[in-house]
Design a protein around this motif. Structure first.
Motif, PDB file in Angstrom:
ATOM      1  N   THR A 292       1.351   6.124  -6.472  1.00  9.97           N
ATOM      2  CA  THR A 292       0.855   6.752  -5.247  1.00  9.97           C
ATOM      3  C   THR A 292      -0.605   6.415  -4.939  1.00  9.97           C
ATOM      4  O   THR A 292      -0.957   6.216  -3.761  1.00  9.97           O
ATOM      5  N   PRO A 293      -1.519   6.336  -5.934  1.00 11.23           N
ATOM      6  CA  PRO A 293      -2.903   5.960  -5.607  1.00 11.23           C
ATOM      7  C   PRO A 293      -3.043   4.591  -4.965  1.00 11.23           C
ATOM      8  O   PRO A 293      -4.072   4.299  -4.339  1.00 11.23           O
ATOM      9  N   LEU A 294      -2.023   3.736  -5.095  1.00  7.27           N
ATOM     10  CA  LEU A 294      -2.075   2.397  -4.508  1.00  7.27           C
ATOM     11  C   LEU A 294      -1.656   2.397  -3.047  1.00  7.27           C
ATOM     12  O   LEU A 294      -1.793   1.377  -2.362  1.00  7.27           O
ATOM     13  N   ALA A 295      -1.136   3.526  -2.555  1.00  6.53           N
ATOM     14  CA  ALA A 295      -0.696   3.604  -1.161  1.00  6.53           C
ATOM     15  C   ALA A 295      -1.888   3.429  -0.225  1.00  6.53           C
ATOM     16  O   ALA A 295      -2.975   3.961  -0.465  1.00  6.53           O
ATOM     17  N   GLY A 296      -1.677   2.668   0.848  1.00  5.77           N
ATOM     18  CA  GLY A 296      -2.759   2.431   1.793  1.00  5.77           C
ATOM     19  C   GLY A 296      -2.446   2.846   3.205  1.00  5.77           C
ATOM     20  O   GLY A 296      -3.236   2.606   4.121  1.00  5.77           O
TER      21      GLY A 296
ATOM     22  N   GLU B 260       3.583   4.032   3.506  1.00  8.24           N
ATOM     23  CA  GLU B 260       3.729   3.801   2.068  1.00  8.24           C
ATOM     24  C   GLU B 260       3.722   5.124   1.303  1.00  8.24           C
ATOM     25  O   GLU B 260       4.511   5.318   0.366  1.00  8.24           O
ATOM     26  N   LEU B 261       2.837   6.027   1.697  1.00  9.58           N
ATOM     27  CA  LEU B 261       2.767   7.331   1.040  1.00  9.58           C
ATOM     28  C   LEU B 261       4.070   8.101   1.242  1.00  9.58           C
ATOM     29  O   LEU B 261       4.574   8.738   0.306  1.00  9.58           O
ATOM     30  N   THR B 262       4.623   8.031   2.440  1.00  6.82           N
ATOM     31  CA  THR B 262       5.875   8.729   2.731  1.00  6.82           C
ATOM     32  C   THR B 262       7.004   8.217   1.847  1.00  6.82           C
ATOM     33  O   THR B 262       7.786   9.001   1.286  1.00  6.82           O
TER      34      THR B 262
END
Length: 447
Positions: free
Chosen positions: A105-109, A113-115
């Motif tokens: 999740t920390p790599l989501a931009g 992507e987070l969803t």
């Protein structure tokens, strides 16, 4: 020599929890704690993510909802898999999945992507629940089952409290990404412990006729026989259709109704209490503390309700708590600008209504025999999480059409009251029906 281990009926209602059974319950509670931590953490870091990505905060409604949707789907699919392939392998796979998804999740931009990552994380979180609930219940004597399953599930509100405390400290110092690093590391570190120490359900092995594995598990746990004599002859694969056969249909529909309404109620309270408290002129500290008291109250309430279910009919105790919780929620509705009164009402609402919602899972496991239990729990949890999705949406729609703050909480109280009616319907059904043997109360349980 016949090495088959046969269940001892005398252990069904007179047994006590041994050290091994307590250890199993604690391991399952740790899995549930991670669920509570994750659920609270994403809500608290959303404003920081929105500020960093420069997107509207309202965008995160989809992010919250998709996590619950993933949990509903995961609970249903993994519940079915748990009855077919075993509780332990499904728990291990689900925990590994949520650990990997949270770590990424920390790599989501972007919100997209987070969803997606929240969907996968929710799938793992929801997927672990049927297995841990089934394992806990199946290592617990029936007279203690509602109490022990309820107290095990106290890990969820405890995780929510820890999520709030940890997030408040970590985010300013290390950024929002650190919360998900911790949220991913915890299940991955727990995974080898579960692989080594969490046993497969002894009763599931008995149902499947796995005598050698059953004997091995019983030696490890120090038990002489599966904790309860139940349906140990069925080898039929679990199916959702079986939740509506052999007299299970009414109980299934009632527990689905109760969990749908109670999760709707819970998420209405948790999501809208802070905002509506602020609109009533209360401070942000008071509003936040109100949510904390909801979670703390639910822990206290679950323990008290669980103890009472040992001495009285569990469905009657839980249904009564839901009804009294409706009164407490009504108290929130009329707290107006009194911070003290709102906090007191929130504490009792958490203890009674949310405590009853957690305890409903103990009612659920008693509705089904071993061969279909994980499927039954999985569908019930899944339906409940749909209610969790609907709750915040209903709140937003009602606010959008101009409903007053007191009236919104009266709607929430009505949901608790209707959940009470569903659970009390289960109590009435058990008192009058000649239902499937697994759904019948024992004298020690239903006095």
């Amino acid at each position: 020599m016949n090495n088959e281990v046969r269940p001892d009926p005398a252990r069904s209602n007179t047994g006590r929890l041994g050290r091994a059974q307590v250890g199993i319950t604690v391991l399952c509670a740790l899995v549930v704690l991670i669920d509570g931590f994750d659920t609270q953490a994403i809500a608290l870091v959303a404003p920081d993510i929105a500020a960093e990505w420069q997107v509207p905060t309202a965008t995160f409604g989809v992010v919250f909802g998709v996590g619950l949707l993933g949990g509903a789907i995961g609970a249903i699919i993994f519940g079915w898999a748990g009855d077919r392939f075993g509780r332990k392998p499904t728990v291990l796979f689900a925990v590994a999945l949520l650990g990997v998804a949270s770590s990424l999740t920390p790599l989501a931009g972007s919100v997209g992507e987070l969803t997606f990552l929240r969907l996968v994380t929710g799938f793992g979180l929801g997927g672990a629940l049927p297995g841990v609930i089934a394992i806990t219940s199946e290592y617990t004597p029936q007279r203690l089952r509602t109490a022990v399953v309820s107290m095990m599930y106290c890990g969820f509100p405890l995780g929510a409290v820890l999520g709030g405390l940890i997030t408040v400290r970590m985010v300013p110092a290390l950024g929002w990404q650190s919360v998900f690093v911790l949220g991913g590391a915890a299940p991955l570190l727990l995974l080898p412990i579960l692989a080594i120490w969490l046993p497969e359900s002894a009763r599931f092995l008995a149902v499947k006729g796995s005598t050698a594995r059953l004997n091995k598990v019983l030696r490890r746990t120090g038990l002489d026989a599966p904790p309860e004599a139940e349906d140990t002859g069925s080898t039929e694969h679990s199916s959702v259709v079986r939740l509506f056969t052999d007299g299970r249909a009414t109980g299934t529909l009632l527990i689905w109704t109760a969990l749908f309404l109670s999760l709707l109620m819970s998420y209405l309270l948790i999501n809208w209490l802070p905002l509506l408290a602020r609109q009533a002129g209360l401070s942000s500290t008071t509003a936040t503390f109100g949510v904390v008291l909801l979670n703390l109250g639910s822990i206290i309430g679950t323990i008290v309700i669980g103890r009472l279910t040992i001495r009285s009919r569990p469905a009657v105790v839980v249904g009564t708590a839901f009804a009294l919780g409706a009164v407490a929620i009504t108290g929130i509705a009329f707290s107006q600008q009194s911070g003290t009164w709102m906090l007191v009402a929130a504490l009792f609402a958490g203890g009674l209504s949310i405590g009853a919602q957690i305890s409903s899972l103990g009612i659920c496991v008693n509705l089904y025999d071993t061969s279909v239990r994980a499927t039954g729990v999985g569908w019930a949890v899944g339906i409940g999480r749909v209610g969790g999705i609907v709750g915040p949406v209903v709140g937003g729609l009602l606010i959008g059409v101009g409903i007053s703050t007191p009236n919104l909480f009266l709607v929430t109280a009505l949901a608790s009251l209707l959940a009470a009616a569903a659970i009390l319907g289960i109590a009435r059904r058990r008192a009058t029906t000649t239902d499937h043997p697994a759904a019948q109360p024992t004298k020690a349980t239903e006095r």
